[in-house]
Design a protein around this motif. Sequence first.
Motif, PDB file in Angstrom:
ATOM      1  N   CYS A  62       0.951  -1.221   0.053  1.00 40.57           N
ATOM      2  CA  CYS A  62       0.076   0.155   0.099  1.00 40.57           C
ATOM      3  C   CYS A  62       0.844   1.226  -0.018  1.00 40.57           C
ATOM      4  O   CYS A  62       1.909   1.406   0.730  1.00 40.57           O
ATOM      5  CB  CYS A  62      -0.976   0.145   1.449  1.00 40.57           C
ATOM      6  SG  CYS A  62      -2.147   1.292   1.083  1.00 40.57           S
ATOM      7  N   LYS A  64      -0.329   3.940   0.875  1.00 39.67           N
ATOM      8  CA  LYS A  64      -0.865   4.867   1.998  1.00 39.67           C
ATOM      9  C   LYS A  64      -0.444   4.609   3.511  1.00 39.67           C
ATOM     10  O   LYS A  64       0.083   3.720   3.496  1.00 39.67           O
ATOM     11  CB  LYS A  64      -2.599   4.776   1.847  1.00 39.67           C
ATOM     12  CG  LYS A  64      -2.960   5.524   0.571  1.00 39.67           C
ATOM     13  CD  LYS A  64      -3.244   7.060   0.853  1.00 39.67           C
ATOM     14  CE  LYS A  64      -4.182   7.548  -0.355  1.00 39.67           C
ATOM     15  NZ  LYS A  64      -5.549   7.337  -0.225  1.00 39.67           N
ATOM     16  N   ASN A  65      -0.745   5.825   3.970  1.00 36.32           N
ATOM     17  CA  ASN A  65      -0.459   5.325   5.651  1.00 36.32           C
ATOM     18  C   ASN A  65      -1.509   5.818   6.537  1.00 36.32           C
ATOM     19  O   ASN A  65      -1.072   6.596   7.688  1.00 36.32           O
ATOM     20  CB  ASN A  65       0.675   6.515   5.842  1.00 36.32           C
ATOM     21  CG  ASN A  65       2.149   5.694   6.000  1.00 36.32           C
ATOM     22  OD1 ASN A  65       2.074   4.532   6.491  1.00 36.32           O
ATOM     23  ND2 ASN A  65       3.363   6.489   5.507  1.00 36.32           N
ATOM     24  N   CYS A  66      -2.533   5.340   6.164  1.00 35.71           N
ATOM     25  CA  CYS A  66      -3.718   5.570   7.041  1.00 35.71           C
ATOM     26  C   CYS A  66      -3.340   4.983   8.658  1.00 35.71           C
ATOM     27  O   CYS A  66      -2.811   4.158   8.866  1.00 35.71           O
ATOM     28  CB  CYS A  66      -4.956   4.843   6.664  1.00 35.71           C
ATOM     29  SG  CYS A  66      -5.439   5.159   4.987  1.00 35.71           S
ATOM     30  N   TYR A  68      -4.749   3.979  11.301  1.00 40.24           N
ATOM     31  CA  TYR A  68      -5.525   2.938  11.983  1.00 40.24           C
ATOM     32  C   TYR A  68      -5.064   1.628  11.452  1.00 40.24           C
ATOM     33  O   TYR A  68      -5.262   0.488  12.199  1.00 40.24           O
ATOM     34  CB  TYR A  68      -6.865   3.236  11.812  1.00 40.24           C
ATOM     35  CG  TYR A  68      -7.457   3.597  10.512  1.00 40.24           C
ATOM     36  CD1 TYR A  68      -7.610   2.884   9.614  1.00 40.24           C
ATOM     37  CD2 TYR A  68      -7.677   5.114  10.177  1.00 40.24           C
ATOM     38  CE1 TYR A  68      -7.916   3.213   8.251  1.00 40.24           C
ATOM     39  CE2 TYR A  68      -7.986   5.358   8.897  1.00 40.24           C
ATOM     40  CZ  TYR A  68      -7.972   4.393   7.911  1.00 40.24           C
ATOM     41  OH  TYR A  68      -8.560   4.734   6.918  1.00 40.24           O
ATOM     42  N   CYS A  69      -4.441   1.705  10.152  1.00 42.18           N
ATOM     43  CA  CYS A  69      -4.361   0.263   9.454  1.00 42.18           C
ATOM     44  C   CYS A  69      -3.177  -0.429   9.664  1.00 42.18           C
ATOM     45  O   CYS A  69      -1.986   0.101   9.635  1.00 42.18           O
ATOM     46  CB  CYS A  69      -4.558   0.652   7.978  1.00 42.18           C
ATOM     47  SG  CYS A  69      -4.389  -0.921   6.982  1.00 42.18           S
ATOM     48  N   ILE A  71      -1.607  -2.560   7.748  1.00 37.08           N
ATOM     49  CA  ILE A  71      -0.953  -2.798   6.622  1.00 37.08           C
ATOM     50  C   ILE A  71      -0.271  -1.330   6.093  1.00 37.08           C
ATOM     51  O   ILE A  71       0.105  -1.593   4.639  1.00 37.08           O
ATOM     52  CB  ILE A  71      -1.520  -3.701   5.305  1.00 37.08           C
ATOM     53  CG1 ILE A  71      -2.866  -3.213   5.098  1.00 37.08           C
ATOM     54  CG2 ILE A  71      -1.665  -5.059   6.063  1.00 37.08           C
ATOM     55  CD1 ILE A  71      -3.298  -3.960   3.475  1.00 37.08           C
ATOM     56  N   ARG A  72      -0.291  -0.463   6.634  1.00 40.47           N
ATOM     57  CA  ARG A  72      -0.048   0.977   6.212  1.00 40.47           C
ATOM     58  C   ARG A  72       1.376   0.916   5.642  1.00 40.47           C
ATOM     59  O   ARG A  72       2.162   0.058   6.449  1.00 40.47           O
ATOM     60  CB  ARG A  72      -0.281   2.221   6.956  1.00 40.47           C
ATOM     61  CG  ARG A  72       0.629   1.743   8.675  1.00 40.47           C
ATOM     62  CD  ARG A  72      -0.076   2.673   9.542  1.00 40.47           C
ATOM     63  NE  ARG A  72       0.053   4.150   9.457  1.00 40.47           N
ATOM     64  CZ  ARG A  72       1.119   4.783   9.837  1.00 40.47           C
ATOM     65  NH1 ARG A  72       2.243   4.326  10.234  1.00 40.47           N
ATOM     66  NH2 ARG A  72       1.072   6.254   9.401  1.00 40.47           N
ATOM     67  N   GLY A 108      -4.351  -3.352  -0.738  1.00 39.72           N
ATOM     68  CA  GLY A 108      -3.888  -2.212  -0.576  1.00 39.72           C
ATOM     69  C   GLY A 108      -3.847  -1.015  -1.590  1.00 39.72           C
ATOM     70  O   GLY A 108      -4.014  -1.651  -2.801  1.00 39.72           O
ATOM     71  N   GLU A 109      -3.686   0.075  -1.559  1.00 40.93           N
ATOM     72  CA  GLU A 109      -3.844   1.023  -2.758  1.00 40.93           C
ATOM     73  C   GLU A 109      -2.656   1.248  -3.307  1.00 40.93           C
ATOM     74  O   GLU A 109      -1.271   1.540  -2.894  1.00 40.93           O
ATOM     75  CB  GLU A 109      -4.404   2.407  -2.108  1.00 40.93           C
ATOM     76  CG  GLU A 109      -4.818   3.473  -3.140  1.00 40.93           C
ATOM     77  CD  GLU A 109      -5.294   4.511  -2.466  1.00 40.93           C
ATOM     78  OE1 GLU A 109      -6.666   4.626  -1.936  1.00 40.93           O
ATOM     79  OE2 GLU A 109      -4.782   5.964  -2.791  1.00 40.93           O
TER      80      GLU A 109
HETATM   81 FE1  SF4 Z   1      -5.313   2.923   4.003  1.00 42.24          FE
HETATM   82 FE2  SF4 Z   1      -6.449   0.939   2.771  1.00 42.24          FE
HETATM   83 FE3  SF4 Z   1      -3.714   1.241   2.530  1.00 42.24          FE
HETATM   84 FE4  SF4 Z   1      -4.740   0.455   5.067  1.00 42.24          FE
HETATM   85  S1  SF4 Z   1      -4.854  -0.606   2.961  1.00 42.24           S
HETATM   86  S2  SF4 Z   1      -3.229   2.025   4.700  1.00 42.24           S
HETATM   87  S3  SF4 Z   1      -6.652   1.526   4.796  1.00 42.24           S
HETATM   88  S4  SF4 Z   1      -5.176   2.527   1.865  1.00 42.24           S
END
Ligand code: SF4
Length: 366
Positions: A62, A64-66, A68-69, A71-72, A108-109
């Motif tokens: 992924c 991204k770095n949300c 809460y997640c 797998i960020r 993941g994104e």
């Molecule tokens: Fe955010 Fe989705 Fe990546 Fe988790 S998998 S960090 S929720 S974008």
Amino acid sequence: MTRLSDIISRDEWTREDLAYAVGLEEGDPERELLSEAAHRVKAERVGCVSYYRGLIEFSNICVKNCLYCGIRKSHSSVHRFESTLDEILGIAKWTYENHYGSVVLQSGERTDPKFIDFVEEALRGIKRVSDGKLGITLCVGEQTEETYRRWFEAGAHRYLLRIEESSPELYSTLHPADGHHLWSVRDACLRTLKKIGYQVGTGVMIGLPGQTAENLADDILYFKALGIDMIGMGPYIVSRGTPLGDRVEAEGGNTDAACRRRFILGLNMIAATRLALKDVNIAATTALQGLDKRGRELGLKAGANILMPIVTLPEHRADYQLYDGKPCIEDTSDQCKRCLTGRVRWAGDTVGFDSWGDSRHYFGER
Ligand code: SF4
Ligand code: SAM
């Protein structure tokens, strides 16, 4: 007449009504009333049939770095994996042969051309191995309109993108302020998906720090205003080693009592959403079961009609841990199927095998 029965008798629910229903606490006799009323609406508007979407978690990479997640991107201890095309098609074939009507491709994104081509190939392949019969939901994050169109043409007809939280202010507390995690972009993606013609799903995490019953009421009103077809929402569960998870833990927000409160809020949200939106599809998500052994069944009783059994290859399940204590990671797909079908029966539903179980809202109110 109790306050809730008065609310239930109305056709349109106000923000105050929704907040009252969502905020009902465990042990309050009105909660039973809420759940029964939602179940009645489910029976009348979408039927007591649970549809399966085999969940293929095909990559945990992924960008991204949300906060809460599990797998960020910055979670360095996560072992990253990508399923091959053959693996995905093998899983899809199993899903088809086991009479699940649909699959969800989730990851993941990523927005690089290689990933976009790969997803397109996977979509065409899944259609091929299932004689065009498997319905396909995509859940791979924020993309450009061109990408969403390519995937729609390749066979995806549903897209799940949780807004995570309908309040932009609260959303900003859950994501880094780096210009790449913008509420406005997520909201715009949902509108683009609708314009293209997808059945569009969204949802929120429930029980987030700082989130009030009024915020949750606003979430339901947001789903309604956008004309959303499918809801995939569930309790927030702590993932240790993430910025939000560690903060919640340090502030004493990860006790059994706090988790129970999130679970009850999750059930109340399903019931209130069913009562307010009526003919949408609502998933009883795995996160519910993460907090209570009977979580998904209770979700079905509270008005949900969709289940997403995990069909990810066993060797990748432990690496796709969005939160701590994710259930089903030790199980095989065969075990999941047997176990889930029993759960559906316990909830008083039948399983909609071999059916896409599309959102009635999509066909009724577009
Ligand atoms: Fe955010 Fe989705 Fe990546 Fe988790 S998998 S960090 S929720 S974008
Ligand atoms: N990456 C895509 C995205 O974010 O839209 C799709 C996959 S993402 C893992 C799917 C969902 O997992 C997110 O929308 C988020 O709501 C949920 N999720 C992530 N971390 C979670 C947590 N700690 N507790 C509950 N749900 C979580």
